[in-house]
Design an enzyme around this catalytic site. Structure first.
Site, PDB file in Angstrom:
ATOM      1  N   ASN A   1      29.955 -26.558 -77.234  1.00 40.03           N
ATOM      2  CA  ASN A   1      30.607 -27.371 -78.261  1.00 40.03           C
ATOM      3  C   ASN A   1      29.772 -28.642 -78.384  1.00 40.03           C
ATOM      4  O   ASN A   1      29.874 -29.539 -77.547  1.00 40.03           O
ATOM      5  CB  ASN A   1      32.044 -27.667 -77.816  1.00 40.03           C
ATOM      6  CG  ASN A   1      32.800 -28.490 -78.839  1.00 40.03           C
ATOM      7  OD1 ASN A   1      32.227 -28.915 -79.843  1.00 40.03           O
ATOM      8  ND2 ASN A   1      34.065 -28.730 -78.582  1.00 40.03           N
TER       9      ASN A   1
ATOM     10  N   ARG B   1      30.881 -23.422 -81.011  1.00 37.41           N
ATOM     11  CA  ARG B   1      32.032 -23.864 -81.791  1.00 37.41           C
ATOM     12  C   ARG B   1      31.488 -24.611 -83.011  1.00 37.41           C
ATOM     13  O   ARG B   1      30.747 -25.587 -82.872  1.00 37.41           O
ATOM     14  CB  ARG B   1      32.895 -24.804 -80.952  1.00 37.41           C
ATOM     15  CG  ARG B   1      34.056 -25.307 -81.751  1.00 37.41           C
ATOM     16  CD  ARG B   1      34.840 -26.354 -81.033  1.00 37.41           C
ATOM     17  NE  ARG B   1      35.923 -26.791 -81.907  1.00 37.41           N
ATOM     18  CZ  ARG B   1      36.488 -27.971 -81.856  1.00 37.41           C
ATOM     19  NH1 ARG B   1      36.094 -28.857 -80.961  1.00 37.41           N
ATOM     20  NH2 ARG B   1      37.453 -28.269 -82.687  1.00 37.41           N
TER      21      ARG B   1
ATOM     22  N   HIS C   1      41.790 -26.309 -85.761  1.00 34.13           N
ATOM     23  CA  HIS C   1      42.357 -25.757 -84.502  1.00 34.13           C
ATOM     24  C   HIS C   1      42.543 -24.243 -84.596  1.00 34.13           C
ATOM     25  O   HIS C   1      43.334 -23.668 -83.843  1.00 34.13           O
ATOM     26  CB  HIS C   1      43.762 -26.337 -84.183  1.00 34.13           C
ATOM     27  CG  HIS C   1      43.785 -27.766 -83.782  1.00 34.13           C
ATOM     28  ND1 HIS C   1      44.849 -28.596 -84.074  1.00 34.13           N
ATOM     29  CD2 HIS C   1      42.911 -28.516 -83.078  1.00 34.13           C
ATOM     30  CE1 HIS C   1      44.622 -29.804 -83.587  1.00 34.13           C
ATOM     31  NE2 HIS C   1      43.451 -29.782 -82.984  1.00 34.13           N
TER      32      HIS C   1
ATOM     33  N   ARG D   1      46.238 -40.323 -85.498  1.00 33.11           N
ATOM     34  CA  ARG D   1      46.240 -39.979 -86.934  1.00 33.11           C
ATOM     35  C   ARG D   1      47.660 -39.932 -87.457  1.00 33.11           C
ATOM     36  O   ARG D   1      48.575 -39.484 -86.771  1.00 33.11           O
ATOM     37  CB  ARG D   1      45.585 -38.607 -87.161  1.00 33.11           C
ATOM     38  CG  ARG D   1      44.123 -38.585 -86.861  1.00 33.11           C
ATOM     39  CD  ARG D   1      43.538 -37.217 -87.171  1.00 33.11           C
ATOM     40  NE  ARG D   1      42.485 -36.909 -86.220  1.00 33.11           N
ATOM     41  CZ  ARG D   1      42.285 -35.714 -85.689  1.00 33.11           C
ATOM     42  NH1 ARG D   1      43.050 -34.687 -86.020  1.00 33.11           N
ATOM     43  NH2 ARG D   1      41.320 -35.526 -84.828  1.00 33.11           N
TER      44      ARG D   1
ATOM     45  N   GLU E   1      40.212 -22.363 -75.964  1.00 34.96           N
ATOM     46  CA  GLU E   1      39.350 -22.134 -77.121  1.00 34.96           C
ATOM     47  C   GLU E   1      37.983 -21.590 -76.694  1.00 34.96           C
ATOM     48  O   GLU E   1      37.409 -20.736 -77.363  1.00 34.96           O
ATOM     49  CB  GLU E   1      39.184 -23.433 -77.912  1.00 34.96           C
ATOM     50  CG  GLU E   1      40.453 -23.777 -78.691  1.00 34.96           C
ATOM     51  CD  GLU E   1      40.590 -25.252 -79.008  1.00 34.96           C
ATOM     52  OE1 GLU E   1      40.919 -26.016 -78.068  1.00 34.96           O
ATOM     53  OE2 GLU E   1      40.369 -25.638 -80.151  1.00 34.96           O
TER      54      GLU E   1
END
Ligand code: ADP
Length: 407
Positions: free
Chosen positions: A7, A95, A184, A245, A388
């Site tokens: 990643n 990723r 996601h 956020r 993930e």
């Protein structure tokens, strides 16, 4: 079969090396502060007795290439390396944040795919360029290995147009590619699959709601194994209240902030992405601290928890409506996996929808997939640790096997 999952961010490379014959992780870590005066290398080796040995050291990491070379040195280390030769690594799974509409499933990376990822840079200006750097560097260091891209947006590409289109002039979609994409996706796909396995039922015929609550947070409605809606949108700013956020707000808010508070576009961007959410409401983005503050009587923390869980509950209702019925509700990621308190807040009062938590099961900590629904709950409520990286390794392995079959 050893698969390295990467990643690559703007100043870091996270990695995990999997043995995909035994489905185990051999080592993981992160090279961070790339390009700074002093870089940081954290490396963790997983031993067969479930123990891990962790090392942290500082060194210069001038760029991503140097970062990946340092990681390879650790993998090959004579004393406690996990491979003897880089040829042991059959594939590298990357990723990649944004696949747009064209890259809707895990893909072997060739020049066409690289150019499509480049094409999506305007949609993910902060992420796709660093993902591409990781790909270029990995290609040069592991020229023998298959390079595979797994996209955060891919799982959501089954969302129908009535759910992904914004009611703005159609040209904006056709020419500007403005629509809901969702993020996601790898996590939602992973927990949806594990949920079907746990239920002992095929994906077809199962209605699921998956709730990913980490620093970023999102939900997905999953029908027959396909995503039919998700809370994040054109960007990861939409939907649930997150660490920093704001999630859903009136789209006219930025105009008001500009006109009445004299804020620039950049300032508004920072306000909504970095200064809002839990942090904006009560001063901290760390859910553990929010809950502690609440227990100490902090009224802002209570408001933050109320706003946070109300939004999730509202989306559970909305997704129940579009699914028609619900077989399984899944909580995952840092908050979803660890906070019985938040899970309880989100599900309280949903008995009429057949969603009922068992408080004793809910409060028990544990590893792996856990069922926390009451005996009378119609929907099964699960806590499933997300993974993930493993999902990326799994997808990469599938591609390797498909190619072998074709030969
Ligand atoms: P990221 O999106 O960065 O991967 P994580 O999935 O690790 O984030 O989730 C981070 C969030 O999980 C933080 O808000 C942290 O406070 C929260 N968290 C971790 N453990 C607990 C816990 N035991 N109770 C409540 N929140 C927790």
């Amino acid at each position: 079969m050893k698969i390295l999952v990467i990643n690559s961010g703007s100043s870091s490379i996270k990695y995990q090396l999997f043995d995909m014959v035994h489905h185990t992780v051999l080592t993981s870590g992160i090279a961070e502060k790339i390009g700074e005066d002093e870089g940081l290398l954290t490396h963790e080796i997983y031993q067969s007795n479930e123990h891990t040995v962790k090392s942290v050291k500082t060194c210069t990491i001038t760029n991503h290439r140097v970062g990946l070379i340092r990681i390879v040195d650790l993998l090959l280390d004579q004393a406690d390396g996990v491979i003897r030769d880089i040829l042991e690594i059959s594939a590298v799974g990357h990723r990649v944040v944004h696949g747009g509409e064209t890259l809707h499933s895990p893909t072997v990376i060739d020049e066409k795919v690289i150019s499509a990822i480049k094409d999506n840079i305007p949609l993910a200006p902060l992420h796709n360029p660093s993902n591409l750097t990781g790909i270029e560097v990995a290609k040069s260091i592991f020229p023998h290995a298959l390079q595979v891209a797994v996209f955060d947006t891919a799982f959501h590409q089954t969302i129908p147009i009535k759910a992904f289109l914004y009611a703005i002039p159609f040209d904006m979609y056709e020419k500007g590619r403005i629509r809901k994409y969702g993020f996601h996706g790898t996590s939602h796909a992973y927990v949806a699959e594990r949920a079907a396995e746990y239920m002992g039922r095929p994906k077809g015929g199962l209605n699921l709601i998956t709730i990913h609550l980490g620093n970023g947070a999102s939900m997905a409605a999953v029908k027959n194994g396909e995503c039919i809606d998700t809370t994040m949108g054109f960007t990861p700013l939409a939907g649930l209240v997150m660490g920093t956020r704001c999630g859903d707000v009136d789209p006219a808010l930025p105009f008001f902030l500009a006109e009445n508070f004299g804020m620039s576009l950049q300032e508004i961007n920072t306000l909504l992405n970095k200064e809002s959410g839990l942090k904006g409401l009560c001063g901290t983005n760390d859910m553990r601290e929010v809950i502690t503050k609440y227990h100490q009587g902090d009224s802002r923390a209570k408001i933050a928890l109320d706003v946070y869980s109300y939004r999730i509950k509202k989306y559970i209702g909305a997704y129940f409506a579009i699914l028609g019925s619900l077989d399984c509700l899944v909580f995952t990621a840092g908050i979803g996996e660890n906070s019985a308190y938040i899970r309880n807040l989100c599900c309280s009062g949903l008995g009429q929808l057949g969603i009922e938590i068992d408080s004793e099961r809910n409060s028990k900590a544990g590893k792996g997939v856990r069922e926390i629904s009451s005996l009378s709950s119609i929907a099964t409520i699960l806590v499933i640790p997300t993974n993930e990286e493993f999902k990326i390794a799994e997808e990469t392995k599938k591609i390797i096997e498909l190619r072998r079959q074709k030969k």
